[in-house]
Write a protein that holds these residues in place. Sequence first.
Motif: not given
Length: 157
Positions: A52-56
């Motif tokens: 989930h690259p959009y979540v830090s």
Amino acid sequence: NFRHQPCSMLRPSRRMFSRSVWFLAALPAVPAEFSIGSWNILSPRFENNNYHPYVSAEHRSWSYRKPLLLKRIFDMDVDVLCCQEAANEEMSLTSELEEAGYRALVPPKDDGGIEKPVTFVRRSKFQVVASDYRSRAGLHALRLTESEKSKASKMLS
């Protein structure tokens, strides 16, 4: 023309789970209210990759997510909670939910694939009559506790 049978009449067997109507046989003889929740908690093992690259990275970490998950679960206050991707021994919600009065129905050890579901059942509300697991599905037959049957009977009178 189906007649509800009291749960005490059930004799759980593997055959129960192969029939689509086994839930009907497990219905209580008296009406009762209960709540069910289902939630994919996202496998804790995804915290160290870019699934989930959009979540830090901080927000993917189990140490950040676990207290938030527990708060939301306790706020939901359900009698039965089905959690997908939850059967991970190192990173689990089981001990906290068992302390809060739930029984954890945990599938057999993970076979290396994605974590399997764990079902949490409020002990004061239900007894577990039978459990079985097929692939990623948990199948459970529950019976109201005697105190819950008594409450439900009073609702009728």
